[in-house]
Design a protein around this motif. Structure first.
Motif, PDB file in Angstrom:
ATOM      1  N   LEU A 277       0.822  -1.220   0.000  1.00 21.06           N
ATOM      2  CA  LEU A 277       0.000   0.000   0.000  1.00 21.06           C
ATOM      3  C   LEU A 277       0.858   1.274   0.000  1.00 21.06           C
ATOM      4  O   LEU A 277       0.402   2.329   0.406  1.00 21.06           O
ATOM      5  CB  LEU A 277      -0.919   0.009   1.220  1.00 21.06           C
ATOM      6  CG  LEU A 277      -1.952  -1.113   1.295  1.00 21.06           C
ATOM      7  CD1 LEU A 277      -2.635  -1.143   2.649  1.00 21.06           C
ATOM      8  CD2 LEU A 277      -2.977  -0.979   0.182  1.00 21.06           C
TER       9      LEU A 277
ATOM     10  N   SER B 283      -0.028   5.233   0.230  1.00 24.12           N
ATOM     11  CA  SER B 283      -1.492   5.281   0.251  1.00 24.12           C
ATOM     12  C   SER B 283      -1.964   5.535   1.684  1.00 24.12           C
ATOM     13  O   SER B 283      -1.399   4.993   2.648  1.00 24.12           O
ATOM     14  CB  SER B 283      -2.078   3.961  -0.253  1.00 24.12           C
ATOM     15  OG  SER B 283      -3.473   3.901   0.021  1.00 24.12           O
ATOM     16  N   TRP B 284      -3.025   6.339   1.807  1.00 25.16           N
ATOM     17  CA  TRP B 284      -3.586   6.575   3.139  1.00 25.16           C
ATOM     18  C   TRP B 284      -4.215   5.306   3.724  1.00 25.16           C
ATOM     19  O   TRP B 284      -4.422   5.219   4.937  1.00 25.16           O
ATOM     20  CB  TRP B 284      -4.621   7.698   3.079  1.00 25.16           C
ATOM     21  CG  TRP B 284      -3.996   9.060   3.049  1.00 25.16           C
ATOM     22  CD1 TRP B 284      -3.796   9.858   1.967  1.00 25.16           C
ATOM     23  CD2 TRP B 284      -3.457   9.776   4.174  1.00 25.16           C
ATOM     24  NE1 TRP B 284      -3.175  11.035   2.329  1.00 25.16           N
ATOM     25  CE2 TRP B 284      -2.958  11.010   3.682  1.00 25.16           C
ATOM     26  CE3 TRP B 284      -3.351   9.510   5.543  1.00 25.16           C
ATOM     27  CZ2 TRP B 284      -2.367  11.955   4.523  1.00 25.16           C
ATOM     28  CZ3 TRP B 284      -2.770  10.447   6.370  1.00 25.16           C
ATOM     29  CH2 TRP B 284      -2.284  11.656   5.852  1.00 25.16           C
ATOM     30  N   TRP B 285      -4.512   4.335   2.863  1.00 20.64           N
ATOM     31  CA  TRP B 285      -5.046   3.077   3.375  1.00 20.64           C
ATOM     32  C   TRP B 285      -4.039   2.388   4.301  1.00 20.64           C
ATOM     33  O   TRP B 285      -4.417   1.643   5.211  1.00 20.64           O
ATOM     34  CB  TRP B 285      -5.411   2.140   2.221  1.00 20.64           C
ATOM     35  CG  TRP B 285      -6.611   2.574   1.459  1.00 20.64           C
ATOM     36  CD1 TRP B 285      -6.653   3.114   0.203  1.00 20.64           C
ATOM     37  CD2 TRP B 285      -7.975   2.527   1.904  1.00 20.64           C
ATOM     38  NE1 TRP B 285      -7.938   3.412  -0.163  1.00 20.64           N
ATOM     39  CE2 TRP B 285      -8.777   3.052   0.856  1.00 20.64           C
ATOM     40  CE3 TRP B 285      -8.604   2.091   3.069  1.00 20.64           C
ATOM     41  CZ2 TRP B 285     -10.167   3.143   0.962  1.00 20.64           C
ATOM     42  CZ3 TRP B 285      -9.983   2.181   3.171  1.00 20.64           C
ATOM     43  CH2 TRP B 285     -10.748   2.713   2.125  1.00 20.64           C
ATOM     44  N   ALA B 286      -2.756   2.643   4.071  1.00 20.42           N
ATOM     45  CA  ALA B 286      -1.729   2.019   4.909  1.00 20.42           C
ATOM     46  C   ALA B 286      -1.819   2.481   6.358  1.00 20.42           C
ATOM     47  O   ALA B 286      -1.408   1.760   7.275  1.00 20.42           O
ATOM     48  CB  ALA B 286      -0.345   2.332   4.347  1.00 20.42           C
TER      49      ALA B 286
ATOM     50  N   LEU C 281      -4.354   2.608   8.081  1.00 19.75           N
ATOM     51  CA  LEU C 281      -5.268   1.717   8.794  1.00 19.75           C
ATOM     52  C   LEU C 281      -4.532   0.559   9.454  1.00 19.75           C
ATOM     53  O   LEU C 281      -5.096  -0.122  10.330  1.00 19.75           O
ATOM     54  CB  LEU C 281      -6.333   1.180   7.833  1.00 19.75           C
ATOM     55  CG  LEU C 281      -7.303   2.214   7.250  1.00 19.75           C
ATOM     56  CD1 LEU C 281      -8.289   1.540   6.303  1.00 19.75           C
ATOM     57  CD2 LEU C 281      -8.052   2.942   8.369  1.00 19.75           C
ATOM     58  N   LEU C 282      -3.310   0.324   9.041  1.00 24.52           N
ATOM     59  CA  LEU C 282      -2.519  -0.736   9.669  1.00 24.52           C
ATOM     60  C   LEU C 282      -1.902  -0.287  10.993  1.00 24.52           C
ATOM     61  O   LEU C 282      -1.391  -1.118  11.749  1.00 24.52           O
ATOM     62  CB  LEU C 282      -1.406  -1.197   8.718  1.00 24.52           C
ATOM     63  CG  LEU C 282      -1.878  -1.924   7.460  1.00 24.52           C
ATOM     64  CD1 LEU C 282      -0.699  -2.169   6.514  1.00 24.52           C
ATOM     65  CD2 LEU C 282      -2.550  -3.243   7.829  1.00 24.52           C
TER      66      LEU C 282
ATOM     67  N   GLN D 279       1.507  11.112   5.952  1.00 24.26           N
ATOM     68  CA  GLN D 279       1.002   9.789   6.299  1.00 24.26           C
ATOM     69  C   GLN D 279       1.802   9.171   7.438  1.00 24.26           C
ATOM     70  O   GLN D 279       1.241   8.555   8.355  1.00 24.26           O
ATOM     71  CB  GLN D 279       1.046   8.877   5.072  1.00 24.26           C
ATOM     72  CG  GLN D 279       0.074   9.265   3.973  1.00 24.26           C
ATOM     73  CD  GLN D 279       0.388   8.572   2.653  1.00 24.26           C
ATOM     74  OE1 GLN D 279       1.390   7.862   2.516  1.00 24.26           O
ATOM     75  NE2 GLN D 279      -0.477   8.794   1.657  1.00 24.26           N
TER      76      GLN D 279
END
Length: 346
Positions: free
Chosen positions: A57, A60-63, A65-66, A218
């Motif tokens: 990821l 990515s801002w989705w990362a 979430l980890l 991020q």
């Protein structure tokens, strides 16, 4: 007001040796290296999966979430280091040290030997205002006597500490990191060079992972979320065990059974709670027998509770939600006098 009023029912102190003999005869103090080896494999696999996910990821801002997922794994690794320090995994000193340094310094960026020394002092005299470092006054105070004379920002904090408890926990992991670095800088620190090198390796690897997979905004958010959730999880795991439980009389504190049972609180739950709290929900049994491995605590609880009932010794057990409510009510009560003075002062 003390941490809590000491219990006054008729009790029959003594008998710890008898209880220990029964526990030992059941084999409940034998180390469980297989269980903890499996836990370590699961924790390392989870860490590897998080790193892989951040690489996949990348940018990515989705990362981000980890980050809370990593906080959960970090706490689980911390539990394993805690249990290693109590010789629950093995009695072999070298293996214990290696596992502690792996879980504490390298994987979590905290000085394992410093924390174990502090934690052992807590185990020796839980809730003793003079010797237990976990109830020494700091940002929060756990005894009304500690609140006397606090003014300015310290006084304001004490008056509102029940509301500030969970927000303050978001900084607990950062506090542990900072305390670890300070501890290694003091004269006489054990394994200073080795521990310092492992701490440095942790911070370098952590920074490299962030820089290599995230943009600067991020990365900052990731660190904030990771450390905040890490601190909350740690605090919510350790606080229910003792906060708000009694400060004992001198006579009670000399009895090894009363000293550990009366100052501890268990949290009810099943297998999920056992895993989520790293066995710390069996705080009474853990304090009576610190070297008892996590898989044996549930069995030991039945023995200990029966033993206490036979001697009229109060055995505190409640739900997780009730335990947190009791902690918050106690923090509120500790600050009551300061709030009253604030209200009545012209």
């Amino acid at each position: 007001m003390s941490l809590a009023d000491p219990p006054t029912p008729s009790m029959h102190p003594g008998g710890y040796a008898e209880l220990a003999t029964e526990i030992r005869s059941l084999g409940l103090l034998r180390p469980q290296p297989g269980f903890y080896a499996a836990l370590l494999v699961v924790d390392l696999a989870a860490l590897a999966a998080i790193v892989a996910g951040m690489v996949v990821l990348r940018d990515s801002w989705w990362a981000v979430l980890l980050a809370p997922v990593l906080a959960v794994v970090s706490t689980q690794v911390g539990f394993l280091g805690h249990e290693a320090g109590h010789r629950q995994v093995t009695r072999r000193r070298g293996v214990t040290l290696a596992l502690g340094l792996l879980c504490g310094n390298l994987l979590n960026g905290m000085s394992w030997s410093w924390w174990i020394e502090k934690h052992n002092a807590h185990h020796a005299r839980p809730n003793d205002l003079a010797t237990d470092p976990d109830v020494h006054p700091g940002a929060l105070v756990f005894d009304a006597g500690q609140a006397v004379g606090r003014r300015g920002i310290a006084g304001w904090t004490t008056r509102h500490q029940a509301w500030l408890f969970f927000p303050f926990l978001t900084l607990e992991a950062v506090n542990l990191h900072a305390s670890s670095v300070r501890a290694l800088g003091r004269p006489g620190a054990r394994h200073r060079v080795l521990e310092g090198a492992l701490l440095l390796a942790h911070y370098v690897a952590y920074g490299a992972l962030l820089v290599g997979t995230l943009t600067w905004p991020q990365a900052l958010v990731f660190v904030a979320v990771h450390q905040a959730v890490f601190g909350i999880y740690l605090g919510c795991s350790f606080a229910p065990g003792h906060k708000g439980m009694p400060v004992l009389s001198a006579e009670q504190s000399e009895d090894p059974l009363l000293r550990q049972v009366l100052t501890s609180r268990n949290v009810r739950g099943g297998v999920l709670v056992d895993y989520a709290l790293g066995g710390l929900n069996y705080q009474i049994e853990h304090h009576l027998f610190p070297s008892m491995p996590r898989p044996h605590l549930a069995h030991a609880q039945r023995v200990v509770r029966r033993f206490c009932e036979q001697r009229g010794v109060p055995y505190a057990e409640t739900s997780a939600w009730s335990s947190y409510a009791q902690v918050l009510r106690h923090l509120e009560a500790v600050g009551a006098d300061l709030r009253a003075k604030r209200t009545t002062t012209p």
